[in-house]
Design a protein around this motif. Sequence first.
Motif, PDB file in Angstrom:
ATOM      1  N   TYR A  41       0.648  -1.304  -0.053  1.00  0.00           N
ATOM      2  CA  TYR A  41       0.101   0.078   0.083  1.00  0.00           C
ATOM      3  C   TYR A  41       0.781   1.285  -0.089  1.00  0.00           C
ATOM      4  O   TYR A  41       0.375   2.306  -0.132  1.00  0.00           O
ATOM      5  N   ASN A  64      -3.118   6.483   2.937  1.00  0.00           N
ATOM      6  CA  ASN A  64      -4.197   7.312   3.021  1.00  0.00           C
ATOM      7  C   ASN A  64      -5.292   6.400   3.961  1.00  0.00           C
ATOM      8  O   ASN A  64      -5.128   5.114   4.148  1.00  0.00           O
ATOM      9  N   SER A  65      -6.241   7.069   4.560  1.00  0.00           N
ATOM     10  CA  SER A  65      -7.125   6.185   5.204  1.00  0.00           C
ATOM     11  C   SER A  65      -7.727   4.929   4.741  1.00  0.00           C
ATOM     12  O   SER A  65      -7.959   3.949   5.265  1.00  0.00           O
ATOM     13  N   ALA A  66      -8.152   5.285   3.327  1.00  0.00           N
ATOM     14  CA  ALA A  66      -8.737   3.920   2.754  1.00  0.00           C
ATOM     15  C   ALA A  66      -7.654   2.855   2.487  1.00  0.00           C
ATOM     16  O   ALA A  66      -8.285   1.556   3.105  1.00  0.00           O
ATOM     17  N   ASN A  67      -6.656   2.826   2.282  1.00  0.00           N
ATOM     18  CA  ASN A  67      -5.606   1.946   2.410  1.00  0.00           C
ATOM     19  C   ASN A  67      -5.178   1.339   3.693  1.00  0.00           C
ATOM     20  O   ASN A  67      -4.752   0.208   3.950  1.00  0.00           O
ATOM     21  N   VAL A  69      -7.490   1.183   6.121  1.00  0.00           N
ATOM     22  CA  VAL A  69      -8.331  -0.039   6.267  1.00  0.00           C
ATOM     23  C   VAL A  69      -8.204  -1.162   5.706  1.00  0.00           C
ATOM     24  O   VAL A  69      -8.106  -2.305   6.196  1.00  0.00           O
ATOM     25  N   ASP A  70      -7.603  -1.091   4.447  1.00  0.00           N
ATOM     26  CA  ASP A  70      -7.125  -2.480   3.730  1.00  0.00           C
ATOM     27  C   ASP A  70      -5.965  -3.000   4.211  1.00  0.00           C
ATOM     28  O   ASP A  70      -5.938  -4.294   4.546  1.00  0.00           O
ATOM     29  N   ASN A  85     -12.801  -1.500  16.256  1.00  0.00           N
ATOM     30  CA  ASN A  85     -12.651   0.155  15.845  1.00  0.00           C
ATOM     31  C   ASN A  85     -11.622   0.585  16.674  1.00  0.00           C
ATOM     32  O   ASN A  85     -10.885   1.624  16.284  1.00  0.00           O
TER      33      ASN A  85
END
Length: 108
Positions: A41, A64-67, A69-70, A85
């Motif tokens: 990532y 980034n925040s999306a990655n 999460v991945d 969480n």
Amino acid sequence: MLVLFLKNTNYQKRIPKGILNDFNMLKEEKYKKLKDIVKIYLPEDVAVKDIEQNSYFMNDLNINSANLVDIVLDVEDAFDIRLENEDMEKMQTVNDAMAIIDAKLAQD
């Protein structure tokens, strides 16, 4: 026999040197597994060698925040753990991730 002082405890625990060596090897294996997940990532402007234990995922590694999460999902799969969480919010650095992984593995 080697004496190891455990953090956040009021006692010391004696661990045979061979077991401590096995523990350190497992720690290195977990770090390598985590690093292998994170490197997928990384943006083009960040090299794999830049991943260090004190690296911040977003600030230092430009993830980034999306990655992120991945990465969390991949960590769950790779280590067969479930992250909540609250765990995700605490996972700011590679060290944070390692500590969370260790805590979750210790629960099993």
